[in-house]
Design an enzyme around this catalytic site. Structure first.
Site, PDB file in Angstrom:
ATOM      1  N   GLU A  76     -11.770  -2.626  -8.212  1.00  0.00           N
ATOM      2  CA  GLU A  76     -12.507  -3.023  -7.010  1.00  0.00           C
ATOM      3  C   GLU A  76     -13.632  -2.045  -6.692  1.00  0.00           C
ATOM      4  O   GLU A  76     -14.575  -2.406  -6.002  1.00  0.00           O
ATOM      5  CB  GLU A  76     -11.569  -3.184  -5.812  1.00  0.00           C
ATOM      6  CG  GLU A  76     -11.039  -1.904  -5.240  1.00  0.00           C
ATOM      7  CD  GLU A  76     -10.051  -2.128  -4.095  1.00  0.00           C
ATOM      8  OE1 GLU A  76      -8.968  -2.689  -4.352  1.00  0.00           O
ATOM      9  OE2 GLU A  76     -10.351  -1.744  -2.956  1.00  0.00           O
ATOM     10  N   ASP A 124      -0.283  -0.060  -4.581  1.00  0.00           N
ATOM     11  CA  ASP A 124      -1.722   0.226  -4.530  1.00  0.00           C
ATOM     12  C   ASP A 124      -1.963   1.527  -3.779  1.00  0.00           C
ATOM     13  O   ASP A 124      -1.640   1.629  -2.594  1.00  0.00           O
ATOM     14  CB  ASP A 124      -2.418  -0.937  -3.809  1.00  0.00           C
ATOM     15  CG  ASP A 124      -3.933  -0.790  -3.763  1.00  0.00           C
ATOM     16  OD1 ASP A 124      -4.449   0.229  -4.246  1.00  0.00           O
ATOM     17  OD2 ASP A 124      -4.593  -1.711  -3.244  1.00  0.00           O
ATOM     18  N   GLU A 183      -2.012   0.359  -8.634  1.00  0.00           N
ATOM     19  CA  GLU A 183      -3.446   0.071  -8.509  1.00  0.00           C
ATOM     20  C   GLU A 183      -4.196   1.284  -7.983  1.00  0.00           C
ATOM     21  O   GLU A 183      -3.709   1.984  -7.092  1.00  0.00           O
ATOM     22  CB  GLU A 183      -3.599  -1.109  -7.545  1.00  0.00           C
ATOM     23  CG  GLU A 183      -5.021  -1.565  -7.320  1.00  0.00           C
ATOM     24  CD  GLU A 183      -5.071  -2.878  -6.538  1.00  0.00           C
ATOM     25  OE1 GLU A 183      -4.116  -3.685  -6.657  1.00  0.00           O
ATOM     26  OE2 GLU A 183      -6.046  -3.089  -5.795  1.00  0.00           O
ATOM     27  N   LYS A 232       0.847  -1.197   0.000  1.00  0.00           N
ATOM     28  CA  LYS A 232       0.000   0.000   0.000  1.00  0.00           C
ATOM     29  C   LYS A 232       0.881   1.243   0.000  1.00  0.00           C
ATOM     30  O   LYS A 232       1.867   1.301   0.742  1.00  0.00           O
ATOM     31  CB  LYS A 232      -0.890   0.001   1.245  1.00  0.00           C
ATOM     32  CG  LYS A 232      -1.873  -1.159   1.289  1.00  0.00           C
ATOM     33  CD  LYS A 232      -3.007  -0.964   0.295  1.00  0.00           C
ATOM     34  CE  LYS A 232      -3.940  -2.173   0.290  1.00  0.00           C
ATOM     35  NZ  LYS A 232      -5.097  -1.972  -0.608  1.00  0.00           N
ATOM     36  N   ASP A 282     -14.525  -7.630  -9.005  1.00  0.00           N
ATOM     37  CA  ASP A 282     -14.874  -7.808  -7.594  1.00  0.00           C
ATOM     38  C   ASP A 282     -16.180  -8.600  -7.538  1.00  0.00           C
ATOM     39  O   ASP A 282     -17.114  -8.316  -8.283  1.00  0.00           O
ATOM     40  CB  ASP A 282     -15.026  -6.440  -6.938  1.00  0.00           C
ATOM     41  CG  ASP A 282     -15.303  -6.551  -5.448  1.00  0.00           C
ATOM     42  OD1 ASP A 282     -14.387  -6.273  -4.662  1.00  0.00           O
ATOM     43  OD2 ASP A 282     -16.432  -6.907  -5.072  1.00  0.00           O
ATOM     44  N   HIS A 328      -9.771  -8.605  -7.496  1.00  0.00           N
ATOM     45  CA  HIS A 328      -9.670  -8.039  -6.156  1.00  0.00           C
ATOM     46  C   HIS A 328     -10.232  -9.059  -5.172  1.00  0.00           C
ATOM     47  O   HIS A 328     -11.259  -9.677  -5.425  1.00  0.00           O
ATOM     48  CB  HIS A 328     -10.499  -6.758  -6.075  1.00  0.00           C
ATOM     49  CG  HIS A 328     -10.641  -6.227  -4.679  1.00  0.00           C
ATOM     50  ND1 HIS A 328     -11.863  -6.126  -4.036  1.00  0.00           N
ATOM     51  CD2 HIS A 328      -9.718  -5.784  -3.810  1.00  0.00           C
ATOM     52  CE1 HIS A 328     -11.673  -5.620  -2.822  1.00  0.00           C
ATOM     53  NE2 HIS A 328     -10.392  -5.405  -2.654  1.00  0.00           N
TER      54      HIS A 328
END
Lengths: 430, 430
Positions: A300, A245, A271, A217, A323, A350
């Site tokens: 997602e 992400d 992402e 992240k 998703d 996701h």
């Protein structure tokens, strides 16, 4: 025929206490679900859910109850014999479509209800197999898809053609999956709220368990991101795959400059660099990052097939992240898988949250066996939390999803877990 | 400081009984609202609403209640002194943004709450004027806007620049509006469910009242559309303006062929030809219809500023139809008005329903006085239903909206109307 029973429950896990799931935009998620149970007169039950982050789950429950009138009283046969019509019924009610259409709370509720229908269908008498095996016959598959608004890129005939062609080699791929499983990557090592010590320990453990693909992240602080990404790249080595992400943290120009600074750690993709609604923004970012060898992944929070269609048309993503709970269940995901195939863009679902791994494994197995027949640049997200609450949790072996064997769509929760974590109305008011 | 009181109520009018509001996708709307009343310790109240079509309004109420925790306990001063921050607080809550973000039920609820804040602000001590007069100072205006995700087309500096330049001639335009009003068009003559006899009578009456711009619903049946449009064109004559509205009925190719068949009645625009999410689809339709002299209008279900940004970037619309209740209240509409100005695309607001005319007149007056300074190709929708339920209903003179004079945002409903039409929870369960 469905009866009411306790149609839907609000189940919340206090994941925020330990910063599991924390990212640049969602700093304190409590992984939660609107959990649907469809009772039938035969005694058979269908279980479905949609994933949420805690607060506001009660709104999704309210929406599920509003949709209930369209479901209760119908037989499973009535629904699945005209599944496209039933999908349209739920998503295009003349009064309720104003609340979407096909987006936000009402679409999350639609997903929860339809996920339960798919679960029920797979468990129904005469089948009693894992959900992904329910979607095998090309004609039946296209009959579940609402092609409204996507015929400019995919017609029913084209979809059928893709599926028929993919029949070749299907059995081998199914056997291959049963033996090897579907490749996965892990997001569990590097949530934003974790300390360096935690990152190192988790990476080290994951490497020992056979993981070779890792997601980190980013997006809160650039210098911190550089430090953390270098640390992880060093831990996993140059041959492992690294993804980053940002969870929608940036505007377009900022995304390009920030990610360029992180190019040194050689991420496969960035992402959610910006708003999930910004197709043209993602296209601009994709174009700017292509020379650096970094792709764009999103999905997602891409709310329906019309949005995915445009992301594909505009070359705005290089990895499609479907998703299982944001889109209108299997029905709408089938449309997206087929469009992604047509554009030859790999699908990397996701997952994580609660139940998302359990659900989406069925979709990605279907994609490989019946649509794409391709594993290049493909992998399914995995997060190792909350699986213990399911009756048929995912099975990971050597960083691969092993195909589920129990009947249904794998999202039945343990009654004890539901009872322990159910959010009562009185607690909400307090 | 806000107290709770009865924060939000579910008010539904049985408009479907007479086919008012019927179109190709919404065949039986019951015009409804989630109606918010913010009480303050000073005794002053703020009234806001979001519009719905009946069923599911209770879901929006549930969402308003979920947002209430972010509002109650704050002073008006605290909110408006950092209005951008407050907007961000409501739209980007770390747990609740998953349910949108900035779309669907949660965004409709945000609109209802913020509309009430804007109403309260305009009524607050020392101001006590119509809402559109609250948005006059350029610096204050930009401080209300969340520029996240739109800086690639409009920065705060650019926005300020536009507003400062438009200060010139402001007083004259304000006086002009007070004298002449803002041009309107009527949708009341040609709902899809009306008989030919009704159409003729309504057109004839409207012409007598000075209307020169008319909108017709189309999209259910081509031959029927041709017949109805010819009939209306004949009634209103060649110099009046005709618009057609398909309410999302078609896919892209179908939209192009269907509208081409209706080109003979010379419509100014085709409204909502396809999915409100399909930016690239609208761009394709715009391009195909341009040689026929027909523009594309959309926006009543365009869910946020990020979508409007792209519609403008892609030349996917020639008329921007803002909505006072779909977007995040005045704050987000200000962003859209400024982007539309930058792209030099005229704004022609969506109205009708219940309360939408009352609300949006403020926004379009602001647009003319403080942003566009232009009336070419501009007009505001008008529908003549349900105004009798408001304490300060819109005033139409000679087919123009006359600027509201009462303080506030004009959507306070008569207590008697609310009581009479409130949907009780027990009725929903029945």
């Amino acid at each position: 025929v469905y009866r009411g029973g306790r149609l839907v429950r609000d189940v919340r896990f206090p994941t925020s206490l330990e910063q599991h799931g924390s990212d640049a935009m969602h700093t304190d998620p409590d992984y939660s679900a609107a959990y649907v149970v469809l009772d039938t007169d035969s005694g058979l039950k269908g279980f479905g859910l949609t994933f949420t982050l805690g607060k506001g789950t009660e709104i999704v429950l309210c929406a599920v109850k509003a949709l209930a009138g369209l479901v209760i009283g119908k037989s499973l046969q009535e629904i699945v014999s005209n599944f496209r019509g039933f999908y349209r019924l739920l998503t295009s009610d003349g009064q309720m479509r104003w609340l979407g259409p096909e987006k936000g709370v009402i679409h999350l509720a639609t997903a929860a209800v339809l996920n339960a229908v798919w679960d029920l269908w797979a468990r129904a008498e005469g089948k009693y197999h894992a959900m992904y095996l329910s979607i095998q016959d090309p004609k039946q598959i296209v009959s579940c898809i609402d092609f409204r608004y996507i015929t400019d890129v995919l017609t029913e005939e084209e979809a059928l053609d893709i599926l028929v062609k993919a029949q070749e080699g299907k059995k081998q791929r199914e056997d291959q999956m049963l033996k090897e499983g579907y490749p996965a990557y892990t997001t569990s090592c590097a949530w934003l709220g974790y300390s360096d010590q935690q990152l190192k320990q988790l990476c080290s453990d994951a490497l020992k368990s056979g993981w070779t693909r890792f997601k980190v992240k980013v997006g809160a602080d650039l210098e911190d991101d550089i430090r953390r990404c270098r640390l992880i790249r060093k831990m996993i080595g140059p041959s492992s795959t690294l993804m980053i992400d940002a969870n929608q943290r940036w505007d377009v120009a900022e995304a390009i400059s920030w990610v360029s600074r992180l190019a040194e750690v050689k991420p496969l993709w960035i992402e959610e660099p910006t708003s999930p609604d910004d197709i043209l923004g993602h296209a601009a970012i994709s174009k700017a990052l292509a020379p650096l060898g970094i792709g764009v992944a999103t999905g997602e929070q891409c709310h329906n097939r019309v949005m995915f269609k445009q992301f594909l048309q505009a070359s705005a993503l290089q990895f499609v992240q479907i998703d299982s709970c944001r889109l209108g269940s299997v029905n709408e995901n089938l449309a997206v898988l087929l469009m992604a195939y047509k554009f030859q863009v790999p699908v990397c679902p996701h997952a994580g949250g609660v139940g998302l791994c359990e659900l989406v494994q069925h979709l990605i197995l279907f994609d490989y066996i019946c649509v794409s027949a391709d594993l290049r640049n493909r992998m399914c997200e995995y997060v190792d939390h909350l699986h213990e609450h399911f009756t048929s949790p995912v099975v990971i072996q050597d960083a691969h999803y092993m195909p589920p064997k129990d009947p249904g769509y794998s999202c039945e929760m343990l009654e004890e877990s539901v009872n322990r974590h159910e959010q009562k109305k009185t607690e909400l008011l307090a």
